[in-house]
Design an enzyme around this catalytic site. Structure first.
Site, PDB file in Angstrom:
ATOM      1  N   GLU A 187     -84.565  -7.134 -19.555  1.00 46.93           N
ATOM      2  CA  GLU A 187     -84.268  -7.448 -20.876  1.00 46.93           C
ATOM      3  C   GLU A 187     -84.876  -6.507 -21.820  1.00 46.93           C
ATOM      4  O   GLU A 187     -86.286  -6.513 -21.686  1.00 46.93           O
ATOM      5  CB  GLU A 187     -84.428  -8.789 -21.194  1.00 46.93           C
ATOM      6  CG  GLU A 187     -84.012  -9.117 -22.567  1.00 46.93           C
ATOM      7  CD  GLU A 187     -84.389 -10.614 -23.012  1.00 46.93           C
ATOM      8  OE1 GLU A 187     -85.914 -10.975 -22.725  1.00 46.93           O
ATOM      9  OE2 GLU A 187     -83.942 -11.168 -23.709  1.00 46.93           O
ATOM     10  N   GLY A 223    -100.583 -21.850 -33.822  1.00 53.33           N
ATOM     11  CA  GLY A 223    -101.757 -21.421 -33.052  1.00 53.33           C
ATOM     12  C   GLY A 223    -101.072 -20.504 -31.810  1.00 53.33           C
ATOM     13  O   GLY A 223    -100.149 -20.168 -32.001  1.00 53.33           O
ATOM     14  N   GLU A 260     -84.937 -22.156 -22.760  1.00 54.73           N
ATOM     15  CA  GLU A 260     -83.715 -21.382 -23.163  1.00 54.73           C
ATOM     16  C   GLU A 260     -84.722 -19.952 -23.066  1.00 54.73           C
ATOM     17  O   GLU A 260     -85.333 -19.757 -23.735  1.00 54.73           O
ATOM     18  CB  GLU A 260     -83.432 -21.501 -24.810  1.00 54.73           C
ATOM     19  CG  GLU A 260     -82.741 -22.956 -24.949  1.00 54.73           C
ATOM     20  CD  GLU A 260     -81.395 -23.077 -24.284  1.00 54.73           C
ATOM     21  OE1 GLU A 260     -80.649 -21.687 -24.170  1.00 54.73           O
ATOM     22  OE2 GLU A 260     -80.884 -24.143 -24.161  1.00 54.73           O
ATOM     23  N   CYS A 278     -81.285 -12.987 -27.812  1.00 52.69           N
ATOM     24  CA  CYS A 278     -81.277 -13.426 -26.265  1.00 52.69           C
ATOM     25  C   CYS A 278     -79.958 -13.078 -25.785  1.00 52.69           C
ATOM     26  O   CYS A 278     -79.605 -12.807 -24.505  1.00 52.69           O
ATOM     27  CB  CYS A 278     -81.927 -14.598 -26.200  1.00 52.69           C
ATOM     28  SG  CYS A 278     -80.903 -16.071 -27.144  1.00 52.69           S
ATOM     29  N   LYS A 293     -94.390 -26.313 -32.353  1.00 52.64           N
ATOM     30  CA  LYS A 293     -95.416 -24.972 -32.300  1.00 52.64           C
ATOM     31  C   LYS A 293     -94.566 -23.730 -32.489  1.00 52.64           C
ATOM     32  O   LYS A 293     -93.939 -23.486 -31.516  1.00 52.64           O
ATOM     33  CB  LYS A 293     -96.222 -24.900 -31.057  1.00 52.64           C
ATOM     34  CG  LYS A 293     -97.467 -23.911 -31.221  1.00 52.64           C
ATOM     35  CD  LYS A 293     -97.830 -23.243 -30.150  1.00 52.64           C
ATOM     36  CE  LYS A 293     -96.706 -22.089 -29.902  1.00 52.64           C
ATOM     37  NZ  LYS A 293     -96.765 -20.746 -30.736  1.00 52.64           N
TER      38      LYS A 293
END
Ligand code: NAD
Length: 472
Positions: free
Chosen positions: A379, A201, A245, A279, A170
């Site tokens: 972040e 979705g 992650e 990231c 997904k």
């Protein structure tokens, strides 16, 4: 327009039964560039059943067949690389040159790396009277983000294929288009039906459903820490393996013997790459007080020259934020930095000069940032660098480790041994010494709230394996 109406399940493209569609927006032009279908839970169930059925034979498939698939995947990614780079630039806003290397080149190399790993991988070993056997874990669910859309998908799909697992993907709704191309490629190169299934979705619906499902053996998630926690909660009742992650707020530390000019020069790209939506970006620059003036001068110069604009222009270094929501969030962080008393060196709130549309922000640098400030702790996921100073190395280490996250990091020193000694004390998963390059065969993943489990290389393959001990 990229209008996708079909989902890829059990080796076939089939029109989604629901009528709801998600719009894909080009963040530079704010135009709609495509739509994707919203799959329903019956379609997810069918994907899980297909993957379960396929697991019976794929888990026993010949290693040579898996190697062939992975090499064909790498070759097809190469053939379609310009098309994929253009698509990712149009949905994420990544500058095109970086798209070609990081968004397509890296996943291609990762796919090939797993073919290579399989050539010598040891599936069995003997320990005294035991035969230890490694087996694929089963049916996996992959939930992925938008910032490096194909790379994050291949970091799961390639080792899962190598391990003999089957899967349901997904992808994110902001940048889903490369996932459809991947499904086309896997179909064309003859991956057996049901091994890979694509259902698109909403994360809160399909993502949570997959995470909680009793017929899913493992969920591998990349995205925000909040959604990762939701996935873990949803998965808990079925005791499935969960790898996460997640986010980061990584420290880039200059030791006292580092070259201040070099540190300043490299700090901007290390923070702002992919328009700061990375990231593992090195977003907290920690420097000795004695170096402050020089480093800040170089960083400011570099930031002013960091060209913002059309990501299709080869000269552009910084594209837009992926969405309006993300743009507003980054601007709010910049305003918070100003309000909480950090010194703005370059950039600031508002659109960059000469740009009137698109979700752009100004690449920004703050100094005098203290550990109490929001821009030190959270972040931001945009091109915002925060700088602080230290008096001695002990303080530098405390500052580096002063984060709920631990994904990445950097250390600068003329003495490599000294830098490595410092790096050993950093509580983080990846560290670059003097700008050491990203290595696709080295494990990637986080300490603390940056997640658990590792991707890439042999460690990434082992996440998809169960270990069985047979005593005789
Ligand atoms: P996100 O968490 O909003 O979405 C990631 C994926 O999770 C999407 O597919 C989304 O649909 C799905 N999702 C959302 N809510 C869910 C829920 N409740 N249950 C299940 N699935 C759900 O993250 P994003 O905005 O797409 O990506 C940005 C974040 O990802 C940043 O925090 C970034 O640091 C992190 N990230 C981490 C890594 C890494 O390797 N550590 C890599 C890239 C991005």
């Amino acid at each position: 327009m990229h209008d996708r109406e079909e989902l890829y399940v059990n080796g076939k493209w089939a029109k989604a039964t629901g009528t709801e569609k998600i719009k894909v927006i080009n963040p530079s032009t704010e135009e709609i560039i495509g739509t994707i279908p919203v799959g329903n839970l019956e379609e997810v169930d069918y994907a899980i059943e297909s993957a379960r059925e396929a697991f019976n034979y794929w888990s026993k498939s010949k290693i040579g067949d898996r190697i062939e698939i992975l090499n064909s995947l790498a070759a097809s990614l190469k053939e379609r690389s310009e098309e994929i780079a253009q698509i990712i630039t149009s949905e994420v806003g990544t500058p095109i040159g970086y798209s070609r290397t990081a968004m397509v080149g890296t996943p291609r190399v990762v796919a090939r790396s797993y073919a290579k790993i399989l050539e010598t991988f040891q599936w069995e070993e003997e320990v005294r009277n035991s035969l230890i056997v490694k087996e694929p874990i089963g049916v996996c669910a992959f939930i992925t983000p938008w910032n490096f859309p194909l790379h994050q998908i291949i970091g799961k799909v390639a080792p899962a294929i190598a391990a003999g697992c089957t899967m349901i993907l997904k992808p994110s709704k902001e940048a889903p288009l490369s996932a459809f191309i991947l499904a086309e490629i896997l179909d064309e190169i003859g991956l057996p039906k049901g091994v890979f299934n694509l259902v698109t979705g909403h994360g809160s619906e399909i993502g949570e459903y997959l995470s909680a499902h009793s017929d899913i053996d493992m969920v591998s998630f990349t995205g925000s820490t909040g959604a990762g926690i939701a996935v873990s909660h949803a998965a808990a009742n079925t005791v499935k393996r969960v790898t996460l992650e997640l986010g980061g707020k990584s420290a880039n530390v200059a030791l006292e013997d580092a070259d201040p000019i070099l540190v300043g020069k490299k700090a901007i790209q290390a923070c702002h790459q992919n328009s700061g939506q990375t990231c593992s970006a090195l977003t907290r620059l920690i420097i000795p007080k004695s170096m402050e003036e020089e480093v800040c001068r170089v960083v400011t110069e570099r930031n002013e020259k960091y060209k913002v604009g059309d990501p299709l222009d080869e000269e552009t270094r910084c594209g837009p934020m992926v969405s309006e929501k993300q743009k507003i969030s980054v601007m709010n962080y910049i305003q918070k930095g100003i309000d909480e008393g950090a010194t703005l060196l370059s950039g600031g709130v508002g659109m960059p000069d000469k740009l009137t549309k698109g979700f752009f922000v100004k690449p920004t640098v703050f100094k005098d940032v203290t550990p109490e400030m929001t821009i030190w702790k959270e972040e931001i996921f945009g091109p915002v660098l925060v700088i602080t100073t230290y008096e001695d190395e002990r303080e530098a280490l405390d500052l580096a480790n002063d984060s709920i996250y631990g994904l990445s990091g950097g250390v600068w020193s003329k003495d490599e041994e000294r830098a490595i000694k410092f790096a050993r004390n950093m509580r983080t998963g990846q560290i670059s010494i003097n700008g050491g390059f990203f290595n696709v065969s080295a494990p990637f993943g986080g300490f603390k709230a940056s997640g658990n489990g590792r991707e890439l290389g042999i460690h990434g393959l082992e996440e998809f394996l169960e270990i069985k001990s047979i005593q005789r």
